[in-house]
Motif scaffolding. Structure first.
Motif, short mmCIF file in Angstrom:
data_model
loop_
_atom_site.label_atom_id
_atom_site.label_comp_id
_atom_site.label_asym_id
_atom_site.label_seq_id
_atom_site.Cartn_x
_atom_site.Cartn_y
_atom_site.Cartn_z
N ARG D 159 -31.22 23.42 87.85
CA ARG D 159 -32.18 22.80 86.93
C ARG D 159 -32.37 23.64 85.67
O ARG D 159 -32.57 23.14 84.58
CB ARG D 159 -33.51 22.55 87.64
CG ARG D 159 -33.47 21.20 88.39
CD ARG D 159 -34.83 20.80 88.87
NE ARG D 159 -35.13 21.44 90.15
CZ ARG D 159 -36.36 21.60 90.64
NH1 ARG D 159 -37.40 21.17 89.94
NH2 ARG D 159 -36.55 22.17 91.81
N THR D 160 -32.29 24.96 85.86
CA THR D 160 -32.37 25.84 84.70
C THR D 160 -31.23 25.52 83.73
O THR D 160 -31.45 25.36 82.53
CB THR D 160 -32.29 27.32 85.12
OG1 THR D 160 -33.40 27.64 85.95
CG2 THR D 160 -32.28 28.24 83.90
N TYR D 162 -29.64 22.76 83.49
CA TYR D 162 -29.88 21.44 82.93
C TYR D 162 -30.84 21.52 81.74
O TYR D 162 -30.59 20.95 80.68
CB TYR D 162 -30.45 20.51 84.01
CG TYR D 162 -30.97 19.21 83.46
CD1 TYR D 162 -30.10 18.24 82.97
CD2 TYR D 162 -32.34 18.96 83.42
CE1 TYR D 162 -30.58 17.04 82.48
CE2 TYR D 162 -32.83 17.77 82.92
CZ TYR D 162 -31.95 16.82 82.44
OH TYR D 162 -32.42 15.65 81.94
N TYR D 163 -31.92 22.28 81.92
CA TYR D 163 -32.89 22.42 80.83
C TYR D 163 -32.27 23.08 79.61
O TYR D 163 -32.53 22.71 78.47
CB TYR D 163 -34.11 23.22 81.29
CG TYR D 163 -34.98 22.48 82.30
CD1 TYR D 163 -35.18 21.10 82.20
CD2 TYR D 163 -35.61 23.17 83.34
CE1 TYR D 163 -35.97 20.43 83.13
CE2 TYR D 163 -36.41 22.50 84.27
CZ TYR D 163 -36.59 21.12 84.15
OH TYR D 163 -37.37 20.46 85.05
N VAL D 164 -31.43 24.09 79.86
CA VAL D 164 -30.78 24.80 78.76
C VAL D 164 -29.85 23.85 77.99
O VAL D 164 -29.90 23.77 76.77
CB VAL D 164 -29.97 26.02 79.27
CG1 VAL D 164 -29.05 26.55 78.17
CG2 VAL D 164 -30.91 27.12 79.75
N ARG D 166 -29.84 20.59 77.88
CA ARG D 166 -30.63 19.58 77.19
C ARG D 166 -31.35 20.15 75.97
O ARG D 166 -31.35 19.54 74.90
CB ARG D 166 -31.66 19.05 78.19
CG ARG D 166 -32.54 18.01 77.61
CD ARG D 166 -33.42 17.46 78.71
NE ARG D 166 -34.54 16.77 78.14
CZ ARG D 166 -35.29 15.92 78.83
NH1 ARG D 166 -35.04 15.72 80.10
NH2 ARG D 166 -36.29 15.31 78.26
N GLY D 167 -31.92 21.32 76.13
CA GLY D 167 -32.62 21.97 75.00
C GLY D 167 -31.65 22.23 73.86
O GLY D 167 -31.99 22.01 72.69
N LEU D 168 -30.45 22.68 74.22
CA LEU D 168 -29.42 22.96 73.21
C LEU D 168 -29.08 21.69 72.42
O LEU D 168 -28.98 21.70 71.20
CB LEU D 168 -28.15 23.44 73.90
CG LEU D 168 -27.73 24.86 73.60
CD1 LEU D 168 -26.48 25.20 74.41
CD2 LEU D 168 -27.48 25.09 72.12
N GLU D 170 -30.90 18.97 71.99
CA GLU D 170 -32.01 18.59 71.12
C GLU D 170 -32.06 19.47 69.88
O GLU D 170 -32.30 19.00 68.78
CB GLU D 170 -33.34 18.66 71.90
CG GLU D 170 -33.46 17.53 72.91
CD GLU D 170 -34.78 17.57 73.66
OE1 GLU D 170 -35.57 18.51 73.43
OE2 GLU D 170 -35.03 16.65 74.46
N MET D 171 -31.81 20.76 70.11
CA MET D 171 -31.76 21.69 69.00
C MET D 171 -30.66 21.28 68.02
O MET D 171 -30.84 21.30 66.81
CB MET D 171 -31.51 23.11 69.54
CG MET D 171 -31.81 24.24 68.56
SD MET D 171 -33.51 24.23 67.92
CE MET D 171 -34.45 24.27 69.46
N GLU D 185 -21.81 27.45 71.73
CA GLU D 185 -23.12 27.98 72.11
C GLU D 185 -23.37 27.79 73.60
O GLU D 185 -23.79 28.72 74.30
CB GLU D 185 -24.24 27.23 71.35
CG GLU D 185 -24.46 27.69 69.92
CD GLU D 185 -25.74 28.51 69.81
OE1 GLU D 185 -25.73 29.51 69.07
OE2 GLU D 185 -26.74 28.17 70.46
N TYR D 189 -24.28 30.55 76.74
CA TYR D 189 -25.37 30.51 77.73
C TYR D 189 -24.81 30.54 79.15
O TYR D 189 -25.28 31.27 80.01
CB TYR D 189 -26.22 29.25 77.53
CG TYR D 189 -27.19 29.36 76.38
CD1 TYR D 189 -28.45 29.94 76.57
CD2 TYR D 189 -26.88 28.87 75.12
CE1 TYR D 189 -29.35 30.03 75.52
CE2 TYR D 189 -27.77 28.95 74.07
CZ TYR D 189 -29.01 29.53 74.28
OH TYR D 189 -29.88 29.64 73.26
#
Lengths: 205, 205, 205, 205
Positions: D159-160, D162-164, D166-168, D170-171, D185, D189
């Motif tokens: 899940r971590t 996944y969040y990374v 997804r965050g990337l 959106e960024m 990038e 990560y």
DNA sequence: TATGAATGAGCTTTCATTCAT
DNA sequence: CATGAATGAAAGCTCATTCAT
């Protein structure tokens, strides 16, 4: 302004123009309601905005259209050879008479505009605001004032005729009399003035 | 209408009256805003409604007040012995001149009312609407039209003078010229007309 | 924005703020309706516009207010002496937890804003949009990165934690889980990362 | 949705799809205008509604189509034999990169959807909204978690990531960086996490 | 008497949707 | 199949009017 407006049937164009001219002329810009315009024109709310974008856009279009139409009518109706002050006035009145029967509120609309102080509107309309006064001035300059009795302030006389003409028009709007009646009335006023202000020698020319 | 309005200091009464006359005259009834009136008068929103009950009440009061004031001024300024058409017009103009310096927008307010078709307002104002035209008619009936040149339609002449007077007033409102200037201008117009329409024998009376 | 809003009773201010935050957060800016806001706040349509001028004005105010409030809470909840990266993250999470109990929809509102495409709004809000990220950045700069294992790109690590935190919040909004559960979950993530990225010597401090 | 859409020439289908994806992605559902879509696609207003019935219908179709297309790409790009968690993540990222060159706005469209609050849309799209996450989940289940250090909650770790990811993304949308930069990038990560969470023995496989 | 915050019906404007051609 | 003029419901915003102070 959506140029496709001109692809509509002339009858519908004029129905929209007359409705807008009437409502703007009676209420002025700020307080004219688009609901009144569309009701008067028999169209839907959306259509007005489809063609003119906004209330301000509709006003600007009406002003430009009226200015052009009046200029055309004046050029058509006033003879370039005419010299007599009162005959020129008569011919201008004929032009307005045609205006009145096509667009009953166009003159009042143009007059009402003078009292408007909405900056966004006056700026948009600026290029057209002097067109009609200018052509009217040019027409009056063609008049042969040597026919007017000596000692009469011709400027005062011309302005008198202007006030009479304008007053008649406003009266016509209130009483609802036809453009032919207005024209006849105006000619009566002009003839009365002509009979008193023209030198004896020219009276029967 | 709350009668206690008249217990206010005259200065405050007139501030409210002038504010209302101005806003009603410029925008017409429908589209005049009470916010504009109270801002112009420098009073609170509540106070306007405290004294006049409603926007319609304020309008009705202004009309009645203006009608009475104009009637009084006409009776005061026009001599009962005067017979000359143009002198009578001059005296009426003097009356309006006084009006203009006390209540700058009163005349325009009264004129603007003519184009109003709001039933609830026109009914409320009906008892006063003919007062001023009636007294003006009475004054003009006192004129000795035998001094006017033969063959002139005196009715046409009187209406010409009416249009000139009215046009001048509207011009004054737009340009903002003082009541003394308007009066002087009006007299110039009357003198020009008098010089052409009066029989030779009476010209220097 | 009308400053007199702050003269209202705190209870009414908060009623309006919470109503706006809720409706904006649930629907987003475009689909949020002023009707829903005033209904939720128990006030009239006119009042919302009296204080905030427009829907955009209300949104802008809510954003500025939320930004300020969150900044204050962060400054209150995060210890100036704390050095541990993951403990700092925990304290920030506690701050957000407090936010939730005062203005339940403030966090969701701030998050929802990120997906907004409306230029006129994003421009108006621009001065505040970086305030919270900035103070969060300052807090993270206080962290003692010497405790992090050698060879780890600390910037990458911090951004990883940011993405996790943010992802958790969005997940919380979708699933509707309470602020205490979110806090517990976040701590679990932080502990997992702490266990792998901290040097052995510091693990049990 | 009118199935005859698929009888159209592929070029016209894609022109309509790309136009809709672009306008929805840039403006979001609410602010996207059907006028913009038909202008971008070079078709008439009526045709859009002929094939998709409504704006919501068009959106739903675009979502379903995008979901299917992405699923296909994922199945094509991710090796069935790959066991390494972080390598799998890399291959998924490569799939998304391919998406971009066929339908430039598809990824942004799918991401923008996450911020959508419109109930009627989210319900219609519900059957497809989990398709992509599901296949991604299936891919992740193929990972050999025995390589992950003992004591680590692998679910939390996934899940971590996944969040990374997804965050990337959106960024990337906010900053507008290209798909190649995003891929690079992401790999950075993944490598950082791999270096800390993988057992020593497997680190250099 | 005087204030101005508060109200809600009505106005301008937008836009998804329809339908005659 | 294809068009785009036309619609009207709904949204943001204004303003005459009320009322507690």
């Amino acid at each position: 302004m959506n140029e496709k407006f001109f692809d509509l049937k002339k009858e519908k164009q004029d129905r929209m123009i007359n409705a807008a001219l009437k409502v703007f002329a009676i209420n002025g810009y700020q307080k004219a309601s688009t609901d009144d315009i569309v009701k008067e024109a028999g169209i839907s709310k959306g259509l007005l905005f489809h063609y003119f974008g906004s209330k301000a856009g509709a006003y600007t279009f009406m002003y430009e259209y009226s200015s052009r139409f009046m200029t055309m009518e004046l050029e058509r109706a006033v003879s370039l050879r005419e010299k007599d002050l009162f005959r020129l006035l008569e011919q201008m009145e004929e032009a307005k008479s045609v205006l009145l029967s096509n667009y009953p509120y166009m003159q009042k609309f143009l007059l009402t505009h003078m009292g408007l102080n909405d900056k966004s509107i006056t700026e948009a309309v600026a290029p057209y605001v002097d067109k009609v006064p200018q052509i009217m001035g040019e027409i009056m300059e063609r008049a042969d004032y040597s026919r007017i009795k000596d000692g009469v302030d011709t400027d005062l006389l011309v302005r008198t005729m202007y006030y009479v003409t304008r007053g008649l028009m406003e009266m016509a709007l209130v009483t609802g009399m036809g453009s032919d009646v207005v024209l006849k009335e105006a000619v009566a006023y002009y003839e009365m003035m002509r009979s008193q202000f023209t030198k004896e020698d020219y009276l029967f020319c």
